[in-house]
Motif scaffolding. Sequence first.
Motif, mmCIF file in Angstrom:
data_model
loop_
_atom_site.group_PDB
_atom_site.id
_atom_site.type_symbol
_atom_site.label_atom_id
_atom_site.label_comp_id
_atom_site.label_asym_id
_atom_site.label_seq_id
_atom_site.Cartn_x
_atom_site.Cartn_y
_atom_site.Cartn_z
ATOM 1 N N ILE A 13 0.846 -1.186 0.000
ATOM 2 C CA ILE A 13 0.000 0.000 0.000
ATOM 3 C C ILE A 13 0.884 1.241 0.000
ATOM 4 O O ILE A 13 1.823 1.346 0.788
ATOM 5 C CB ILE A 13 -0.946 0.003 1.214
ATOM 6 N N GLY A 14 0.595 2.180 -0.890
ATOM 7 C CA GLY A 14 1.353 3.420 -0.974
ATOM 8 C C GLY A 14 2.592 3.339 -1.848
ATOM 9 O O GLY A 14 3.316 4.316 -1.988
ATOM 10 N N SER A 15 2.856 2.170 -2.443
ATOM 11 C CA SER A 15 4.021 1.990 -3.314
ATOM 12 C C SER A 15 3.592 1.364 -4.632
ATOM 13 O O SER A 15 2.558 0.714 -4.712
ATOM 14 C CB SER A 15 5.054 1.066 -2.667
ATOM 15 N N SER A 16 4.412 1.551 -5.640
ATOM 16 C CA SER A 16 4.148 0.920 -6.929
ATOM 17 C C SER A 16 4.331 -0.590 -6.812
ATOM 18 O O SER A 16 5.198 -1.053 -6.074
ATOM 19 C CB SER A 16 5.118 1.443 -7.986
ATOM 20 N N THR A 17 3.532 -1.329 -7.563
ATOM 21 C CA THR A 17 3.703 -2.780 -7.622
ATOM 22 C C THR A 17 4.957 -3.086 -8.428
ATOM 23 O O THR A 17 5.185 -2.501 -9.477
ATOM 24 C CB THR A 17 2.483 -3.437 -8.271
ATOM 25 N N ILE A 18 5.777 -3.976 -7.921
ATOM 26 C CA ILE A 18 7.012 -4.371 -8.579
ATOM 27 C C ILE A 18 6.840 -5.793 -9.108
ATOM 28 O O ILE A 18 6.391 -6.680 -8.385
ATOM 29 C CB ILE A 18 8.208 -4.344 -7.594
ATOM 30 N N GLU A 19 7.196 -6.002 -10.358
ATOM 31 C CA GLU A 19 7.150 -7.340 -10.938
ATOM 32 C C GLU A 19 8.561 -7.899 -11.093
ATOM 33 O O GLU A 19 9.481 -7.179 -11.476
ATOM 34 C CB GLU A 19 6.455 -7.326 -12.297
ATOM 35 N N ILE A 20 8.696 -9.176 -10.792
ATOM 36 C CA ILE A 20 9.953 -9.900 -10.954
ATOM 37 C C ILE A 20 9.686 -11.021 -11.957
ATOM 38 O O ILE A 20 8.809 -11.850 -11.739
ATOM 39 C CB ILE A 20 10.436 -10.492 -9.612
ATOM 40 N N LYS A 21 10.444 -10.997 -13.060
ATOM 41 C CA LYS A 21 10.212 -11.966 -14.134
ATOM 42 C C LYS A 21 11.497 -12.725 -14.455
ATOM 43 O O LYS A 21 12.588 -12.171 -14.350
ATOM 44 C CB LYS A 21 9.739 -11.241 -15.397
ATOM 45 N N PRO A 22 11.355 -13.967 -14.899
ATOM 46 C CA PRO A 22 12.537 -14.708 -15.319
ATOM 47 C C PRO A 22 13.132 -14.084 -16.579
ATOM 48 O O PRO A 22 12.411 -13.498 -17.386
ATOM 49 C CB PRO A 22 12.021 -16.112 -15.606
ATOM 50 N N ARG A 23 14.452 -14.202 -16.729
ATOM 51 C CA ARG A 23 15.106 -13.702 -17.938
ATOM 52 C C ARG A 23 16.108 -14.738 -18.436
ATOM 53 O O ARG A 23 16.706 -15.469 -17.652
ATOM 54 C CB ARG A 23 15.800 -12.364 -17.693
ATOM 55 N N GLU A 24 16.249 -14.808 -19.731
ATOM 56 C CA GLU A 24 17.227 -15.666 -20.390
ATOM 57 C C GLU A 24 17.205 -17.114 -19.872
ATOM 58 O O GLU A 24 18.246 -17.694 -19.575
ATOM 59 C CB GLU A 24 18.610 -15.053 -20.297
ATOM 60 N N VAL A 25 16.016 -17.673 -19.761
ATOM 61 C CA VAL A 25 15.847 -19.035 -19.257
ATOM 62 C C VAL A 25 16.560 -20.025 -20.183
ATOM 63 O O VAL A 25 16.457 -19.935 -21.404
ATOM 64 C CB VAL A 25 14.347 -19.397 -19.144
ATOM 65 N N GLU A 74 20.953 -16.927 -17.200
ATOM 66 C CA GLU A 74 19.569 -16.846 -16.735
ATOM 67 C C GLU A 74 19.497 -16.294 -15.313
ATOM 68 O O GLU A 74 20.436 -16.388 -14.534
ATOM 69 C CB GLU A 74 18.859 -18.188 -16.836
ATOM 70 N N GLY A 75 18.374 -15.698 -15.005
ATOM 71 C CA GLY A 75 18.139 -15.126 -13.685
ATOM 72 C C GLY A 75 16.775 -14.469 -13.687
ATOM 73 O O GLY A 75 15.824 -14.989 -14.296
ATOM 74 N N GLN A 95 20.436 -12.571 -9.959
ATOM 75 C CA GLN A 95 20.625 -13.992 -10.224
ATOM 76 C C GLN A 95 19.555 -14.877 -9.601
ATOM 77 O O GLN A 95 19.209 -15.910 -10.155
ATOM 78 C CB GLN A 95 21.997 -14.439 -9.731
ATOM 79 N N THR A 96 19.027 -14.496 -8.442
ATOM 80 C CA THR A 96 18.070 -15.363 -7.745
ATOM 81 C C THR A 96 16.778 -14.617 -7.434
ATOM 82 O O THR A 96 16.759 -13.381 -7.384
ATOM 83 C CB THR A 96 18.655 -15.885 -6.421
ATOM 84 N N LEU A 97 15.729 -15.376 -7.192
ATOM 85 C CA LEU A 97 14.457 -14.779 -6.803
ATOM 86 C C LEU A 97 14.600 -14.059 -5.462
ATOM 87 O O LEU A 97 14.030 -12.983 -5.264
ATOM 88 C CB LEU A 97 13.366 -15.843 -6.736
#
Length: 81
Positions: free
Chosen positions: A36-48, A53-54, A65-67
Amino acid sequence: MQSESTTGLSSDVLEKIRASATTISAKITTVRLEKIGSSTIEIKPREVGRDTEGFSVGKKEIPVQTLKEGIVVGMEIQARG
């Protein structure tokens, strides 16, 4: 239905998440940090499937490198607002 799984996260990271009032949710491969009060941040896989990759964090697609690192970086972004 929401559930909490602590497998693989150290207690210091879990305490930081709980103290921040951040909700973490996932849909297929995208993890979302909502506060609440902050932007939603998305974490997505890259270069699978590649040696590099990470995960990428936020609109600027910050590479990690890690989740676990992605969650920490995402929470820092939200804290700086």
